[in-house]
Each structure stands twice: as structure tokens, then as C-alpha cells.
Design a protein around this motif. Structure first.
Motif, short mmCIF file in Angstrom:
data_model
loop_
_atom_site.label_atom_id
_atom_site.label_comp_id
_atom_site.label_asym_id
_atom_site.label_seq_id
_atom_site.Cartn_x
_atom_site.Cartn_y
_atom_site.Cartn_z
N GLY A 60 0.81 -1.21 0.00
CA GLY A 60 0.00 0.00 0.00
C GLY A 60 0.85 1.26 0.00
O GLY A 60 0.59 2.20 -0.76
N ASP A 72 10.50 3.27 5.65
CA ASP A 72 10.32 1.82 5.79
C ASP A 72 11.50 1.22 6.53
O ASP A 72 12.65 1.41 6.13
CB ASP A 72 10.18 1.15 4.42
N THR A 123 5.48 -6.95 3.37
CA THR A 123 5.19 -8.37 3.62
C THR A 123 5.06 -9.17 2.33
O THR A 123 5.68 -10.24 2.18
CB THR A 123 3.86 -8.48 4.41
N LYS A 148 5.65 -17.24 -0.96
CA LYS A 148 4.65 -18.29 -0.74
C LYS A 148 4.23 -18.93 -2.06
O LYS A 148 4.20 -20.16 -2.20
CB LYS A 148 3.45 -17.68 -0.01
N GLY A 165 9.52 5.17 11.92
CA GLY A 165 8.87 6.44 12.26
C GLY A 165 8.04 6.36 13.53
O GLY A 165 7.33 5.37 13.74
N ASP A 185 -3.36 -3.54 5.35
CA ASP A 185 -3.73 -4.52 6.38
C ASP A 185 -4.14 -3.89 7.70
O ASP A 185 -4.84 -4.54 8.49
CB ASP A 185 -2.52 -5.44 6.67
P1 FAD Z 1 3.05 -4.44 4.44
O1 FAD Z 1 3.28 -4.99 3.09
O2 FAD Z 1 3.13 -5.38 5.58
O3 FAD Z 1 4.15 -3.27 4.64
C1 FAD Z 1 4.32 -2.58 5.84
C2 FAD Z 1 5.75 -2.05 5.92
O4 FAD Z 1 5.83 -1.02 6.89
C3 FAD Z 1 6.74 -3.13 6.36
O5 FAD Z 1 7.87 -3.10 5.52
C4 FAD Z 1 7.11 -2.72 7.78
O6 FAD Z 1 8.38 -3.14 8.17
C5 FAD Z 1 7.02 -1.21 7.68
N1 FAD Z 1 6.80 -0.53 8.96
C6 FAD Z 1 5.96 -0.87 9.97
N2 FAD Z 1 5.99 0.06 10.94
C7 FAD Z 1 6.86 1.02 10.54
C8 FAD Z 1 7.30 2.26 11.11
N3 FAD Z 1 6.79 2.71 12.27
N4 FAD Z 1 8.23 2.98 10.44
C9 FAD Z 1 8.74 2.56 9.26
N5 FAD Z 1 8.34 1.39 8.66
C10 FAD Z 1 7.40 0.66 9.29
N6 FAD Z 1 -2.05 -11.22 -0.01
C11 FAD Z 1 -2.47 -11.51 -1.26
O7 FAD Z 1 -3.15 -10.67 -1.87
N7 FAD Z 1 -2.15 -12.68 -1.87
C12 FAD Z 1 -1.40 -13.61 -1.27
O8 FAD Z 1 -1.13 -14.65 -1.85
C13 FAD Z 1 -0.93 -13.35 0.04
N8 FAD Z 1 -0.15 -14.23 0.66
C14 FAD Z 1 0.33 -13.96 1.90
C15 FAD Z 1 1.14 -14.90 2.53
C16 FAD Z 1 1.62 -14.66 3.78
C17 FAD Z 1 2.51 -15.68 4.44
C18 FAD Z 1 1.29 -13.45 4.45
C19 FAD Z 1 1.82 -13.17 5.82
C20 FAD Z 1 0.49 -12.51 3.84
C21 FAD Z 1 0.01 -12.75 2.55
N9 FAD Z 1 -0.82 -11.85 1.89
C22 FAD Z 1 -1.28 -12.12 0.64
C23 FAD Z 1 -1.20 -10.58 2.52
C24 FAD Z 1 -0.33 -9.42 1.98
O9 FAD Z 1 1.02 -9.72 2.15
C25 FAD Z 1 -0.68 -8.14 2.72
O10 FAD Z 1 -2.07 -7.91 2.58
C26 FAD Z 1 0.06 -6.92 2.20
O11 FAD Z 1 1.44 -7.09 2.22
C27 FAD Z 1 -0.32 -5.70 3.04
O12 FAD Z 1 0.35 -4.56 2.58
P2 FAD Z 1 0.54 -3.29 3.53
O13 FAD Z 1 1.03 -2.19 2.64
O14 FAD Z 1 -0.67 -3.06 4.32
O15 FAD Z 1 1.67 -3.69 4.58
#
Ligand code: FAD
Ligand code: NDP
Length: 601
Positions: free
Chosen positions: A128, A147, A163, A172, A237, A438
Motif C-alpha cells: 500500500g 520503511d 510483507t 509463498k 517512524g 492490512d
Molecule cells: P506491508 O506490506 O506489511 O508493509 C508494511 C511495511 O511497513 C513493512 O515493511 C514494515 O516493516 C514497515 N513498517 C511498519 N511500521 C513502521 C514504522 N513505524 N516505520 C517505518 N516502517 C514501518 N495477499 C495476497 O493478496 N495474496 C497472497 O497470496 C498473500 N499471501 C500472503 C502470505 C503470507 C505468508 C502473508 C503473511 C500474507 C500474505 N498476503 C497475501 C497478505 C499481503 O502480504 C498483505 O495484505 C500486504 O502485504 C499488506 O500490505 P501493507 O502495505 O498493508 O503492509
């Protein structure tokens, strides 16, 4: 009158939604207040008829709203006149209300003033965050993305991309493919290939290849941020105040940066059970995909997406795998489908222990391979048992990375149980603080959802657009050995929402043509659609269990958006010979009681 208009104007800018009402219209006003409460919107009701100057005040409201005659009650959102109850509910239904709630006037949230270091800071460079920051920069905004990955209790960390790229979807799916190939190699014999009966899989080779691919993706993300003029800060952050973040980099160096608006995209991290030895000796999906030592005999604790997918590919590449299930498989999914997944996995060699929970993990002997003793409780009998494993992986849910970074002090509302943010669309109760991905309560935790929400939010904040992210009927697939794709309602939810008499389920078992020569069971794969009889047999749920279910399901997602009915499915001509063609020839209803098993050619 001038003073009254000033008073009304001031009222409508104090909170996000204001309802001007009187005792005659209070009953109707409740429909709007119920809506705002369900959306977690801060609102205020102004009772006009308690005022001595009631008539003049209503006139002032009408002047500010520029509406005569004025509907009562009358609603303003984000300082904008929306209308009466009907108009407000209609604006909610077609997304306009969300747009007003999501985009306050620039001067209200201080977004673009030059005295901040950045117009927008995105905290979290995952699916995101990257999408949102790059989109915002295309509108000429000064954007930074923070990040930093805090190492797992086992010391695993990774690069930019969050993630999905590092410890989720990408590794995966590649490991799922490794396990499917194992099955295909065996099937190949039936197609004339000479294949040794002793084909071996090397875990270390797979891990190295997967990690190499991930490194190239990490690098690509850095370059694309640079190309889009987004400043990447490899730092963690924490909020200092409403417009200031403290950043701490890998070496512990601190800086302070200021911003107009902030988007939180911090994602979630795996949870551990509160039992002895869990954190010392257990791993999670954060560690599995880069595990250099072979997992060996593995216990996977949990029964949702992560647990079943990981147990599936571990068994598929040859490890003795046990899945410990506390209650049901895939909570929230259609339970008929969930049980079918379990049956197939059991047939493919995953051992299920259920209902049971682990109570202790002990180290018997350090490795590699390590020997761990797991004590667990069978929940129906209370019996305590023990078993030895080389690897114990917990997949028992995830917590949002929103706690302990200063959001509580800023008054940002969240669910205290898992840290997920309570938002209206993507806006928190603090108007210049947004969230995507998420960490949003009640939204699908999937990569494409995070990306879509991030891009649309940037377009609304800076591109003058109004499209909201549509979180309904998001297609998804569980990549278990036999994939399961679905859209819309489970059969259970359809029944409880529409009533059993209002739904019809069309279903069939099917056998992929590719399964015929290797003689796989002809009734393992299954699909069903759930139709709303009270609405022209509109398809409100679609479920398919079979090879490539992810690829199959994606296309039907578009059909859902178009509001497809059973008649549309029937009018569609299939592609032969495919699995998906069975979706266009479904005739057996569950209510008929007829057997959906395939009857040969
Ligand atoms: P994330 O991708 O988790 O990114 C968050 C980032 O913020 C991370 O790098 C973290 O380290 C960083 N961060 C956190 N706090 C701070 C801070 N205070 N300061 C600086 N950086 C920070 N989804 C699918 O659609 N298809 C799939 O097949 C699928 N398989 C999955 C398999 C597994 C094992 C898992 C665990 C998840 C899977 N998902 C899948 C879900 C998908 O990975 C997540 O929905 C997606 O990554 C969420 O994106 P996001 O941007 O919300 O957060
Ligand atoms: P979930 O929160 O969905 O599931 C947690 C599982 O762990 C449940 O089976 C739960 O059982 C069990 N559990 C919880 N606490 C305990 C405990 N103390 N002891 C034993 N078992 C316990 O988490 P996931 O991590 O699997 O998935 C998180 C999200 O990630 C998913 O909702 C999905 O959106 C996303 N994802 C998407 C994938 C895809 O698109 N293919 C793949 C993987 C993840 P119970 O039912 O009894 O509560």
C-alpha cells in the motif's frame, strides 16, 4: 443574520459531520446518526428549536447551505452541504459521502503548506505504502516514504517492499509452485516421461532461488521510488506531534521531519502464543521463506490462510507436516469448501491434529536439525500429549504495527485487540492521518486491496478525484495444494443474510482433463455458485476448488462487478476443455438433492 451565518459556518467546520435538526425531525435524523456511527465518523447534532431565534437560525443554515426550501434535518460533511436524510443516504450509497469524508478542504488539514518538510509522509514501504507514495508524487507533491523492518524474534529481516514481496505472497506462491511441480513430475509418467521414482527436492536450492528473486524486487522498488521522486528513508517512524515524526535509522541515528498529511501503511506482523518456548524456539512466516536449514518434520500451528498454505507446500516438497487446528479450518470462509481443502491436504500427506492447542515448546537438542518437544492439549478430551518436531511454525494471526508509535497520544482510534485502525474509508478520526492496507479494521488483508486503496487515496487527496476503494466482493484465493478461489458470500453468510428460502446453490464436482491420465480422483474438485432468488438469481457467492483456482476466480470478479445473474452464466459459452467451463453449465441445485458428482464423459 451575519452573525448567525458565521455561527453556522463555524459549527460545520468544527467536526466532520454536523446535523441541524429539531424535535420534529429527530426520528429521521437517527438514520443519519446511525450511519455516522457505523462509519466511526465524529458528528454533532445541533438542535435548532431550543433556540429563541430558531426561525432566523434555520434561515442562516439555508443561506450557508444555499438550499431553499431546506430539508430538515440538514446535513453538512467536511464543511459541505449534503442535504436531508434521503440525500445523505444516497450520497453514502454512491460514494460521494465517502469522498467528502475522505477529503477535507486543504486548509482544514494543513496538507500543502510550504513550511512542512513534506506534503505527505507515508509510513511503511509495503504494497500500500509504495503505491500511495508514488501516486501522490505524480501530482507534484513532496513525498517521503519511511520503511524499516524490525527483525523477527529469530533475527530475520528483509528489504524494501513489505510483507507481500519479502515474507508473503511472492515467496509463498513460488514455494507453492515448487510443491505443485513435485506432483507434476509424478504425473508426467502417465504422459510418457521417464522419471525416476526417487526424485529429490532440495530446500536450500529453493530458498536461495526465492531469496535471489526477492533481492531483485527490493532493488526494483528502490529504483522506482527514485524515478517517481519519492524520498525513501530506511528508518522507523514515531509520532512526536500532529505534524512531526521522529525517524530512527538502522544505526540508531535519530532525525525529525514534518509533514502536512500522513498515510499509515505499516502492515501487520505475526503473533506468538503466550506459551513457554514459543518465541525462543518457534518461527513464523517471517522466518520460513529464508530458512537456510531444512525444516524437517514440521508442526504448523493455526488453520487460516497462512497456516494451510505453508503446511501445504511444506508437505508438497516432502517434509512430514502436521497442522494443529484449534477449532475450524479457514474461519470466515465457506465451511463446506474449507473442509474439502482439509480432506485433500490430508490425502496429500498433511497430518491434522484437531481440535488442539500447543501448551509448551522445549528444546531437546540443538541442531541442525533441532529437536523440539511440543506439548499440546486435545481440546475435546483435555488430554495432554507430546510430540517431537524439527520446526514449529506459528500462524495464529497477525497484529497491526500501529501501537507504541505515538498514535495513542494523537488520539487516533484503533481496535485495542489487534491495533487495527478505525477509519471512515481510509481516514482516521484525526483528519490529516490516513491509513491503508492490512492495518484497517474490517477490510480484506490482501495486497491488491492495499495497492488500490493507496492509489485512490492519493488521487482523492491531490488529484481532485472522488473514487473510493470498493472493499466489497474482493476476489481471493487460498493457495493450498488444491487452490480455493472465492468471491462474495459463503453459503452460511448467504443463508443468514438472505434467508434459506431466498437462495439457490448450483454446484458440481469436476475432473480436470489433466487429471485423467494419472487417474486422480474424479470428484475432488468442486465448484458452486450461490444465487439470490429474490433478486433475479443474482450471483452473490462463487467458490471453486481446483487447479489454478486463482486464475479462474479473477475473471469472475469482473462478472461480480457487473452484477451477473445465473442467466448470464448460462448464456456464456464455455472454453473447452477447461475447468472453468463448468461454471457455464451448472444445472444441479443443492435444493434438488441430486448428486453433483461427475458421471464420466
Ligand atoms: P506491508 O506490506 O506489511 O508493509 C508494511 C511495511 O511497513 C513493512 O515493511 C514494515 O516493516 C514497515 N513498517 C511498519 N511500521 C513502521 C514504522 N513505524 N516505520 C517505518 N516502517 C514501518 N495477499 C495476497 O493478496 N495474496 C497472497 O497470496 C498473500 N499471501 C500472503 C502470505 C503470507 C505468508 C502473508 C503473511 C500474507 C500474505 N498476503 C497475501 C497478505 C499481503 O502480504 C498483505 O495484505 C500486504 O502485504 C499488506 O500490505 P501493507 O502495505 O498493508 O503492509
Ligand atoms: P488469521 O487471523 O486469519 O487466522 C488465525 C488462525 O490461527 C485461525 O485459524 C485461528 O483459529 C488460529 N489461532 C489463533 N490463535 C490461536 C492460538 N492461540 N492457538 C492456536 N491457534 C490459534 O491469520 P492468518 O495469519 O492466517 O492470515 C492473516 C491474513 O493474511 C488473512 O486474513 C489474509 O487476508 C492474508 N493472507 C492472504 C493470503 C492469500 O491471499 N492467499 C495468504 C496468507 C495470508 P480460530 O479459528 O480457532 O480462531
Amino acid at each position: 443574520m451575519g452573525d448567525l451565518k458565521t455561527s453556522v459556518t463555524s459549527q460545520i467546520h468544527q467536526v466532520r459531520a454536523v446535523i441541524f435538526t429539531d424535535s420534529n425531525s429527530n426520528v429521521n435524523a437517527a438514520k443519519v446518526t446511525d450511519l455516522f456511527e457505523s462509519l466511526h465518523v465524529d458528528y454533532k447534532s445541533v438542535e435548532v428549536d431550543v433556540r429563541d431565534d430558531m426561525k432566523e437560525y434555520w434561515d442562516a443554515v439555508a443561506d450557508v447551505a444555499k438550499q431553499r426550501p431546506l430539508a430538515k434535518p440538514f446535513v453538512f460533511v467536511g464543511g459541505n452541504a449534503v442535504g436531508g436524510v434521503e440525500e445523505t443516504l444516497a450520497a453514502h450509497a454512491d460514494g460521494r459521502l465517502g469522498a467528502l469524508l475522505g477529503v477535507l478542504p486543504q486548509n482544514e488539514h494543513g496538507g500543502d503548506t510550504l513550511h512542512y518538510d513534506y506534503d505527505l509522509i507515508v509510513v511503511g514501504g509495503g504494497s500500500g505504502g509504495l503505491a500511495c507514495s508514488k501516486a501522490a508524487a505524480t501530482y507534484g507533491k513532496r513525498v517521503a516514504v519511511l520503511d524499516l523492518v524490525k527483525p523477527s524474534p529469530q533475527g530475520t529481516s528483509w528489504g524494501l517492499g513489505g510483507t507481500c514481496v519479502n515474507v508473503g505472497c511472492i515467496p509463498k506462491k513460488l514455494m507453492h509452485q515448487a510443491s505443485l511441480l513435485g506432483r507434476s513430475i509424478q504425473d508426467a509418467k502417465a504422459f510418457g516421461w521417464s522419471v525416476s521414482d526417487n526424485v529429490q527436492h532440495k530446500w536450500e536450492v529453493l530458498v536461495e532461488a526465492v531469496q535471489g528473486h526477492i533481492k531483485s524486487l527490493n532493488w526494483g522498488y528502490r529504483v522506482s521510488l527514485q524515478d517517481k521522486n519519492v524520498k525513501y528513508l530506511n528508518a522507523f517512524g514515531e509520532f512526536v506531534d500532529q505534524h512531526t515524526l521522529k525517524t530512527v535509522n538502522r544505526r540508531g541515528r535519530e532525525s525529525v521531519i514534518t509533514f502536512g498529511s500522513v498515510v499509515l501503511a505499516t502492515g501487520m506482523r505475526p503473533r506468538y502464543p503466550d506459551i513457554p518456548g514459543a518465541k525462543e524456539y518457534g518461527i513464523t512466516s517471517d522466518d520460513l521463506f529464508s530458512l537456510r536449514v531444512t525444516p524437517g518434520k514440521t508442526l504448523v500451528v493455526g488453520a487460516s490462510y497462512v497456516a494451510l498454505e505453508c503446511a501445504g507446500f511444506l508437505a508438497g516438497v516432502g517434509f512430514e507436516t502436521t497442522c494443529m487446528v484449534r477449532s475450524i479450518l479457514l474461519r470466515g470462509f465457506d465451511q463446506q469448501m474449507a473442509e474439502k481443502i482439509g480432506e485433500y491436504m490430508a490425502k496429500e500427506g498433511v497430518w491434522f491434529v484437531r481440535p488442539a492447542v500447543p501448551t509448551k515448546v522445549e528444546l531437546i537438542e540443538d541442531g541442525p536439525p533441532r529437536r523440539l518437544r511440543v506439548e499440546f492439549k486435545m481440546l475435546e478430551t483435555g488430554e495432554i500429549k507430546t510430540e517431537e518436531f524439527n520446526t514449529v511454525m506459528f500462524a495464529i494471526g497477525r497484529d497491526a504495527c500501529t501501537q507504541g508509535i505515538g498514535l495513542e497520544q494523537l488520539g487516533v482510534k484503533m481496535n485495542p485487540k489487534n491495533g487495527q485502525l478505525l477509519t471512515t474509508y481510509e481516514q482516521t478520526n484525526v483528519t490529516h492521518i490516513y491509513g491503508i492496507g492490512d492495518i484497517l479494521e474490517g477490510k480484506p488483508e490482501l495486497t491488491p486491496v492495499a495497492i488500490q486503496a493507496g492509489k485512490l487515496l492519493a488521487a482523492r487527496l491531490y488529484g481532485g478525484q472522488t473514487t473510493m476503494c470498493d472493499y466489497v466482493n474482493v476476489p481471493t484465493t487460498v493457495f493450498t495444494p488444491l487452490e480455493y478461489g472465492c468471491i462474495g458470500l459463503s453459503e452460511e453468510d448467504a443463508i443468514s443474510l438472505k434467508g434459506e428460502t431466498n437462495i439457490e446453490v448450483y454446484h458440481t464436482s469436476f475432473q480436470p482433463l489433466e487429471w485423467t491420465l494419472p487417474h486422480h480422483d474424479e470428484n475432488t474438485c468442486y465448484m458452486k455458485i450461490i444465487c439470490d432468488k429474490s433478486d433475479n438469481e443474482r450471483v452473490i457467492g462463487l467458490h471453486v476448488l481446483g487447479p489454478n483456482a486463482g486464475e479462474i476466480t479473477q475473471g469472475y470478479g469482473v462478472a461480480f462487478k457487473c452484477g451477473a445473474t445465473k442467466a448470464h452464466f448460462d448464456q456464456t459459452i464455455g472454453i473447452h476443455p477447461t475447468c472453468s467451463e463448468s461454471m457455464t453449465t451448472l444445472t444441479i441445485t443443492k435444493s434438488s438433492g441430486d448428486d453433483p458428482a461427475t458421471k464420466g464423459c
